[in-house]
Design a protein around this motif. Structure first.
Motif, PDB file in Angstrom:
ATOM      1  N   LYS A   1      -8.990  10.916 -13.144  1.00  0.00           N
ATOM      2  CA  LYS A   1      -8.293  12.082 -12.569  1.00  0.00           C
ATOM      3  C   LYS A   1      -7.094  12.579 -13.379  1.00  0.00           C
ATOM      4  O   LYS A   1      -6.479  13.568 -12.999  1.00  0.00           O
TER       5      LYS A   1
ATOM      6  N   ASN B   1      -5.034   9.568  -0.533  1.00  0.00           N
ATOM      7  CA  ASN B   1      -5.872  10.771  -0.593  1.00  0.00           C
ATOM      8  C   ASN B   1      -6.337  11.060  -2.023  1.00  0.00           C
ATOM      9  O   ASN B   1      -7.211  11.891  -2.209  1.00  0.00           O
ATOM     10  N   HIS B   2      -5.794  10.352  -3.005  1.00  0.00           N
ATOM     11  CA  HIS B   2      -6.263  10.488  -4.379  1.00  0.00           C
ATOM     12  C   HIS B   2      -7.083   9.278  -4.834  1.00  0.00           C
ATOM     13  O   HIS B   2      -7.339   9.123  -6.042  1.00  0.00           O
ATOM     14  N   CYS B   3      -7.477   8.454  -3.879  1.00  0.00           N
ATOM     15  CA  CYS B   3      -8.250   7.236  -4.181  1.00  0.00           C
ATOM     16  C   CYS B   3      -9.363   7.531  -5.183  1.00  0.00           C
ATOM     17  O   CYS B   3     -10.078   8.529  -5.074  1.00  0.00           O
ATOM     18  N   LEU B   4      -9.507   6.633  -6.152  1.00  0.00           N
ATOM     19  CA  LEU B   4     -10.540   6.820  -7.173  1.00  0.00           C
ATOM     20  C   LEU B   4     -11.931   6.495  -6.647  1.00  0.00           C
ATOM     21  O   LEU B   4     -12.926   6.773  -7.315  1.00  0.00           O
TER      22      LEU B   4
ATOM     23  N   PHE C   1      -3.899   4.519  -6.953  1.00  0.00           N
ATOM     24  CA  PHE C   1      -3.414   5.533  -6.020  1.00  0.00           C
ATOM     25  C   PHE C   1      -3.247   4.937  -4.617  1.00  0.00           C
ATOM     26  O   PHE C   1      -2.261   5.198  -3.944  1.00  0.00           O
ATOM     27  N   CYS C   2      -4.214   4.127  -4.199  1.00  0.00           N
ATOM     28  CA  CYS C   2      -4.095   3.481  -2.883  1.00  0.00           C
ATOM     29  C   CYS C   2      -2.839   2.609  -2.837  1.00  0.00           C
ATOM     30  O   CYS C   2      -2.141   2.575  -1.824  1.00  0.00           O
TER      31      CYS C   2
ATOM     32  N   GLN D   1      -0.784   6.823  -2.050  1.00  0.00           N
ATOM     33  CA  GLN D   1      -1.411   8.136  -2.260  1.00  0.00           C
ATOM     34  C   GLN D   1      -2.918   8.015  -2.105  1.00  0.00           C
ATOM     35  O   GLN D   1      -3.694   8.416  -2.983  1.00  0.00           O
TER      36      GLN D   1
ATOM     37  N   LEU E   1       0.814  -1.220   0.000  1.00  0.00           N
ATOM     38  CA  LEU E   1       0.000   0.000   0.000  1.00  0.00           C
ATOM     39  C   LEU E   1       0.845   1.267   0.000  1.00  0.00           C
ATOM     40  O   LEU E   1       0.317   2.364  -0.025  1.00  0.00           O
TER      41      LEU E   1
ATOM     42  N   GLY F   1      -8.445   1.192  -0.979  1.00  0.00           N
ATOM     43  CA  GLY F   1      -7.376   0.235  -0.695  1.00  0.00           C
ATOM     44  C   GLY F   1      -6.997  -0.635  -1.877  1.00  0.00           C
ATOM     45  O   GLY F   1      -6.199  -1.561  -1.739  1.00  0.00           O
TER      46      GLY F   1
ATOM     47  N   PRO G   1      -2.968  13.058 -10.639  1.00  0.00           N
ATOM     48  CA  PRO G   1      -2.631  13.520  -9.299  1.00  0.00           C
ATOM     49  C   PRO G   1      -1.152  13.255  -8.993  1.00  0.00           C
ATOM     50  O   PRO G   1      -0.617  12.220  -9.383  1.00  0.00           O
ATOM     51  N   ARG G   2      -0.534  14.232  -8.348  1.00  0.00           N
ATOM     52  CA  ARG G   2       0.893  14.217  -8.006  1.00  0.00           C
ATOM     53  C   ARG G   2       1.813  14.392  -9.223  1.00  0.00           C
ATOM     54  O   ARG G   2       3.033  14.190  -9.129  1.00  0.00           O
TER      55      ARG G   2
END
Lengths: 348, 348, 348, 348
Positions: free
Chosen positions: D238, C108-111, C101-102, C106, B103, C97, D263-264
């Motif tokens: 995104k 906080n950018h989870c889709l 992004f998870c 990252q 993760l 999760g 993102p990022r």
């Protein structure tokens, strides 16, 4: 007006003399400093007890010392940075300002560095354990009248610790281990605390030393000589610490550091040593990021700020200030980790 | 429909047998792959000749191999990523996708990794030197019809090289040294070239190996066994190379790497070894940034892209493709650095 | 056993009702929490006074709130992380999760993020201004019995501030500017102080707000509405501040931030706004590094640690705790920067 | 011996004259260069057509030009870096070497920079569109006899592109977008390709320009004036691009860049403009890292190496070399994006 002063000159191994030295007027851009206190560092001890370290050997009489602070006595033409009467910490580094490293912001790697009390080059660079000396104004950092010379003399070793922290990157909320809790290790504990470390563990093999680390802010101290088993829990799940500062130079500590470091941990190597066996498999399998940390650069200003503002209290590490007349006793004391952390020489 | 295949099963040190293995239908999300070629890696050689490495020992029969490519034979329910007939490189890593490392984007440190042909866990993870096997669809990376299975089987070792390059950060215009010019070292030469390195020097102790590095793009190769003095010029002014990839695991190469690295250089350690003596003084004084590099993660996709697009030509490293019936000869050849760089097993 | 509770449900712009809500037993891995306090955030105010922000509109009744803390009431099967009676801060983020992004650290950018009290998706994600609710155990962070729910409810906004600090990288000894000294700006002052910033300046257009920043550790505060000329000195030599946290979202503050930032400064953008005019020439000529900062991820744990250990004292920002029965008054108070910094709703 | 030469002196808006200039002997450390070719840059066009840009105005006659190459004519005392007859690219930057930025490795932010053909300071720094000039030896970079002055004159704009790539960090395998495909944008395509970018998309509003980007290595080009809908697919999940180089300075391109950035993502801003509206919400919500990129520093050496080694072929961007006698035509051509990418002035 030239003044007569005394300096701690090492003539040979264990032959330290208080020699008379005449110190003239500061030239343009220079400052005459009355030294008040000087911390004895590991390299001073090596010169004193062994006449050098590694391939570096004392080849002519040399004034020892580079952790000093004092009071401005006189300033040369054009100096505005400090004025007579100012209490200052003295930066012992004088990089050339022109080589590729200096121009890359890496002056600690200067190809023509002059660092107080170092026999790395010949003629040696004379040190600062002297009642007075001439320095460049740029080496002088005001600490304010409320700060003692004893506190200010920690500017140099605290710079080393802050540089190590800078080498590690951001510490905010991180799990930190410091291996070796001597003056540099304990100052690194304080610097890591100041930088927002989440929790700090210090390990060493001497209880008295660990007590110093505790006073500087360690959350947990472990004597790995008496309770080595206490480290086992940190090896679980491939390792626990995200940042390790190795301040001992001991092969055992390096191995221990790598064993308890988390994959992708940063291990900052401050302690020096010769050929040291390293578990290469673990370094690779955990992708440890092992970074050397050497002296300091812009951190000197930060160190002085931290001392001057009270953000970091260095005095819990000061064991005793010994008059220079008893310099031999000071060196003996400084070399005994069970009795001393940092020993200062006091100049009249 | 279950198919009968043969696999290279290591029963004990130097006891490699072609055992019959039944391979069933792929389940949901799975793919049945007909393997075409498999590269013999250093770890395969260790299992074959020594029964393991370090503390890792063969404890039950295990199919060797993790550098493989082939053709999709059948796909299970829900698989859209590949279709029967597709030529693919097979990613031998199957991280759990749920632990803290997975993760954090660091799946190569997964706490529950399953990596083909590895005796690190028990039961062992069976390898891929087999005529067919069942894989997860996510392990399959299409290379296109114009790419041979021999090229595609370089996907895994090229991933290792690309990961090492990623560990080093940006290489654009940098002076790069690669120590150890075997398959990984030479692929690292190619990867560094691809990443825009300014100049690349490769060193080794075998001329045939260095010739491979040259073919992969090294600007300069040095046989440090026959011309060790050639390295002296790189030690001037504290060091020359800004980035070093250490791909040998040899103590001598590590010391040499540190000696010729510039202060603040990054030294990426790819080669593995046991307790290795390291000049700690230099690591500190030069503030070397020594980073382990272990396997790969997202680089597998990049590696396949580089091979598929022709950006990196891997074939100059392929010494011979040996039919699995002659596997023993293949292993002997692969272990002789004077004759072989990369040896492939060919599956009918 | 199901319990009857009340929740602050927004039915339409300025139509907030205390609706009765039945809360059942926690399922496996779940926790029932009795909420004690909830901070009113800018987004809550936007929903309340404007029915949304930007393109996000309230389309069905939604419980507001995401800055909450309380006490564990009951735990479901398998929960060991917390126990009934534990005081906790509640992380309002529930990332999937599983998305890219998870898996890249990252979250906080989870889709597929579910964040309390957000109308970004439909059905809306219900918020936490309720006397009780069911949460995942992983959302619960123990703060210890000595910490009040009022302190604990700062866990979320402090996470936002700590994330901004993490986005900036190491702050040790750096010159920091915070533009906009509301709750997030002032918590950022505290977070930057905690991370070892050298000096911290906060600017705003409201004196009361600046007083809050001072209480949180700012060395210098400037009201740029009443003394705009005070900023001129920071523009000398191309700029003064090495790190800027922009917490207002105002175009004027952005321009001011860029004007006083040193070349190569990092400007962390926390405050949001629509199309904002930016002096592109200066951004380029100074090579400003302007980084958005959005919510938080692992910082929630750090925030709770900082509050629980006393490393950061959040209470100087708490203006008043208003009983939920007077929620309308609480929202009015929270929207008046001259009277309030952070307003909490108190749940019986 | 003084030589008589001609230079392109701008006396006022659109009043460019070929004035006679006497060039003396090079002093110690200096070099006299016979200029062979000079590229017309956007800033030259601004001076020529508008008499300046932003607040920078032509206040006295100034020789234009800073993208030049030529042949060493004579060298002063102590010069060993180049010799008469050497073909060189000329670095138009002369930083002071002493300010804080120079000593931090950030000489492009020098507080006392002298950059050829710039009216930013007064007296203006004269430019290099002249048949001969005196330069410091350190500005001269040998390209080898096989490289034409036309190729070498790309050293400067290629440095700008390489600096932008360095500002982005490692590109290996990354998805790259370049917005604005003029000379700098197209050279950035080439530089990104050289640095190992995975795939490169270039967008512009002129087909001829996009054709140049294609020749420099873009995988995909999109005319966003004629097919704006082609960008929609990159906004999914995104955003798509991990690195964006914004080389247009247009508000529309900035907004488009942020919309399709992942993102990022890192967004390197090369193009300049005045007050530009920016979607602040997206910058924050995506945590874009938007970095200005200004001129170059050590990249000049890298650029010359890339041109000299053939690693980057710049000639596909050269539209025409116009004799200085026709300078007015050259400036008109250079200002027409539908007909020209890079226009060179040819010096006899």
């Amino acid at each position: 007006m030239t003044i007569s002063t005394r300096a701690c000159v090492l003539h040979a191994k264990e032959d330290l003399r208080l020699d008379a030295i005449a110190v003239g007027e500061p030239g343009p851009g220079e400052v005459r400093v009355r030294i008040g206190a000087g911390g004895i560092c590991g390299s001073d001890l090596h010169y004193y007890f062994h006449g050098g370290f590694g391939t570096v050997r004392l080849r002519e009489p040399m004034i020892l010392g580079h952790e000093v602070a004092g009071t401005v006595d006189a300033v040369g033409a054009g100096v505005t940075r400090v004025a007579p009467g100012d209490r200052i910490a003295l930066n012992p580094s004088r990089p050339c300002g022109q080589c590729g490293f200096c121009l890359a912001g890496q002056a600690n790697h200067c190809l023509d560095m002059r660092f107080y009390g170092s026999a790395m080059r010949f003629p040696h660079v004379q040190g600062a354990f002297a009642e007075a000396l001439i320095a460049d104004a740029t080496q002088c950092f005001r600490v304010g009248a409320g700060i003692s010379v004893g506190q200010a003399a920690f500017g140099e070793p605290l710079s080393v610790a802050l540089h190590a922290v800078n080498r590690a990157g951001a510490l905010l909320g991180k799990r930190v281990l410091v291996t070796g809790a001597g003056p540099i290790g304990s100052l690194t504990v304080a610097a890591a605390r100041h930088a927002g470390a989440g929790e700090i563990t210090a390990i060493d093999i001497v209880d008295a030393t660990l007590a110093g680390a505790k006073r500087m802010g360690a959350d947990r101290t472990i004597n790995v000589a008496t309770t080595p088993e206490a480290m086992a829990e940190f090896e679980k799940d491939k390792g626990y610490f995200e940042i390790v500062f190795e301040a001992s130079g001991s092969a055992k500590a390096v191995a221990q550091a790598i064993a308890v470091a988390k994959p992708r941990a940063t291990l900052v190597q401050i302690g020096v040593g010769g050929e040291t066996p390293v578990p290469l498999n673990l370094l690779v399998a955990k992708e440890i990021d092992w970074r050397g940390s050497f002296r300091f650069h812009e951190e000197f200003a930060t160190a002085v700020d931290c001392i001057a503002s009270g953000a970091i209290d260095v005095l819990p590490l000061l064991t005793e200030t010994v008059p220079i007349a008893e310099a031999a006793r000071a060196f003996a004391l400084a070399s005994d980790r069970t009795r001393a952390i940092k020993v200062h020489l006091g100049f009249a």
